[in-house]
Design a protein around this motif. Structure first.
Motif, PDB file in Angstrom:
ATOM      1  N   UNK A  70       0.839  -1.210   0.000  1.00 18.52           N
ATOM      2  CA  UNK A  70       0.000   0.000   0.000  1.00 18.52           C
ATOM      3  C   UNK A  70       0.872   1.257   0.000  1.00 18.52           C
ATOM      4  N   UNK A  71       1.942   1.232   0.752  1.00 22.70           N
ATOM      5  CA  UNK A  71       2.866   2.373   0.783  1.00 22.70           C
ATOM      6  C   UNK A  71       3.453   2.600  -0.605  1.00 22.70           C
ATOM      7  N   UNK A  72       3.842   1.528  -1.281  1.00 19.16           N
ATOM      8  CA  UNK A  72       4.397   1.659  -2.630  1.00 19.16           C
ATOM      9  C   UNK A  72       3.366   2.245  -3.587  1.00 19.16           C
ATOM     10  N   UNK A  73       2.120   1.783  -3.490  1.00 14.89           N
ATOM     11  CA  UNK A  73       1.060   2.331  -4.332  1.00 14.89           C
ATOM     12  C   UNK A  73       0.885   3.824  -4.088  1.00 14.89           C
ATOM     13  N   UNK A  74       0.869   4.219  -2.820  1.00 12.47           N
ATOM     14  CA  UNK A  74       0.675   5.631  -2.484  1.00 12.47           C
ATOM     15  C   UNK A  74       1.861   6.483  -2.936  1.00 12.47           C
ATOM     16  N   UNK A  75       3.069   5.933  -2.870  1.00 12.38           N
ATOM     17  CA  UNK A  75       4.231   6.679  -3.346  1.00 12.38           C
ATOM     18  C   UNK A  75       4.145   6.921  -4.842  1.00 12.38           C
ATOM     19  N   UNK A  76       3.703   5.910  -5.594  1.00 16.38           N
ATOM     20  CA  UNK A  76       3.526   6.081  -7.038  1.00 16.38           C
ATOM     21  C   UNK A  76       2.452   7.125  -7.342  1.00 16.38           C
ATOM     22  N   UNK A  77       1.351   7.067  -6.613  1.00 19.37           N
ATOM     23  CA  UNK A  77       0.274   8.041  -6.794  1.00 19.37           C
ATOM     24  C   UNK A  77       0.764   9.452  -6.475  1.00 19.37           C
ATOM     25  N   UNK A  78       1.547   9.598  -5.428  1.00 21.30           N
ATOM     26  CA  UNK A  78       2.090  10.903  -5.059  1.00 21.30           C
ATOM     27  C   UNK A  78       2.977  11.456  -6.167  1.00 21.30           C
ATOM     28  N   UNK A  79       3.827  10.627  -6.735  1.00 19.18           N
ATOM     29  CA  UNK A  79       4.686  11.087  -7.837  1.00 19.18           C
ATOM     30  C   UNK A  79       3.854  11.541  -9.031  1.00 19.18           C
ATOM     31  N   UNK A  80       2.786  10.797  -9.351  1.00 20.34           N
ATOM     32  CA  UNK A  80       1.925  11.161 -10.466  1.00 20.34           C
ATOM     33  C   UNK A  80       1.258  12.511 -10.217  1.00 20.34           C
ATOM     34  N   UNK A  81       0.742  12.691  -9.014  1.00 21.85           N
ATOM     35  CA  UNK A  81       0.059  13.947  -8.676  1.00 21.85           C
ATOM     36  C   UNK A  81       1.051  15.112  -8.679  1.00 21.85           C
ATOM     37  N   UNK A  82       2.256  14.883  -8.227  1.00 23.87           N
ATOM     38  CA  UNK A  82       3.266  15.955  -8.250  1.00 23.87           C
ATOM     39  C   UNK A  82       3.605  16.352  -9.681  1.00 23.87           C
ATOM     40  N   UNK A  83       3.693  15.371 -10.585  1.00 22.73           N
ATOM     41  CA  UNK A  83       3.947  15.679 -11.998  1.00 22.73           C
ATOM     42  C   UNK A  83       2.796  16.515 -12.573  1.00 22.73           C
ATOM     43  N   UNK A  84       1.568  16.119 -12.268  1.00 22.32           N
ATOM     44  CA  UNK A  84       0.403  16.885 -12.744  1.00 22.32           C
ATOM     45  C   UNK A  84       0.443  18.315 -12.224  1.00 22.32           C
ATOM     46  N   UNK A  85       0.759  18.464 -10.947  1.00 22.91           N
ATOM     47  CA  UNK A  85       0.842  19.803 -10.345  1.00 22.91           C
ATOM     48  C   UNK A  85       1.889  20.655 -11.047  1.00 22.91           C
ATOM     49  N   UNK A  86       3.047  20.050 -11.334  1.00 17.99           N
ATOM     50  CA  UNK A  86       4.111  20.802 -12.000  1.00 17.99           C
ATOM     51  C   UNK A  86       3.692  21.254 -13.397  1.00 17.99           C
ATOM     52  N   UNK A  87       2.974  20.401 -14.120  1.00 21.21           N
ATOM     53  CA  UNK A  87       2.483  20.760 -15.455  1.00 21.21           C
ATOM     54  C   UNK A  87       1.493  21.917 -15.346  1.00 21.21           C
ATOM     55  N   UNK A  88       0.598  21.825 -14.367  1.00 24.22           N
ATOM     56  CA  UNK A  88      -0.386  22.896 -14.190  1.00 24.22           C
ATOM     57  C   UNK A  88       0.277  24.215 -13.798  1.00 24.22           C
ATOM     58  N   UNK A  89       1.312  24.175 -12.993  1.00 24.02           N
ATOM     59  CA  UNK A  89       2.039  25.404 -12.633  1.00 24.02           C
ATOM     60  C   UNK A  89       2.654  26.044 -13.870  1.00 24.02           C
ATOM     61  N   UNK A  90       3.248  25.195 -14.727  1.00 26.27           N
ATOM     62  CA  UNK A  90       3.866  25.719 -15.952  1.00 26.27           C
ATOM     63  C   UNK A  90       2.813  26.317 -16.875  1.00 26.27           C
ATOM     64  N   UNK A  91       1.684  25.642 -16.972  1.00 28.49           N
ATOM     65  CA  UNK A  91       0.612  26.157 -17.826  1.00 28.49           C
ATOM     66  C   UNK A  91       0.096  27.488 -17.293  1.00 28.49           C
TER      67      UNK A  91
END
Length: 99
Positions: A70-91
């Motif tokens: 479960x921790x591994x799943x949540x870490x992957x989800x966190x990385x995905x959400x951080x990437x999305x956030x970074x894209x939105x900041x750039x936009x």
């Protein structure tokens, strides 16, 4: 006698208590990198720490194993959400520029 001919006495294997092993693994689970834990505690290799972790989780039963996955799943989800956030900041930066 040359410097190469001198031999240091053989080193005996270090023994670690179960408590020390648990605390080392807990440091890694708390977010420290395996390499930093090995360096801080003066262990011989990262593989040793991962072996302790595997042994500890096996001894803890299925609940610990499911928590680890479960921790591994949540870490992957966190990385995905951080990437999305970074894209939105750039936009936002691009669209808020006034030319």
């Amino acid at each position: 006698m040359s410097a190469k001919a001198k031999k240091s006495p053989p080193q005996s294997r270090r023994r670690f208590t179960d408590e020390f092993k648990r605390e080392a693994v807990q440091m890694m689970l708390d977010g420290h990198s395996a390499a930093s834990v090995v360096e801080r505690l003066g262990l011989s290799s990262v593989n040793l720490l991962y072996r302790w972790k595997r042994e500890l989780l096996q001894g803890s039963g299925p609940v610990a194993a499911s928590l680890e996955s479960r921790v591994k799943e949540l870490e992957l989800e966190l990385k995905r959400v951080e990437r999305e956030r970074d894209v939105l900041k750039k936009a936002l930066a691009i669209f808020s520029r006034s030319d």
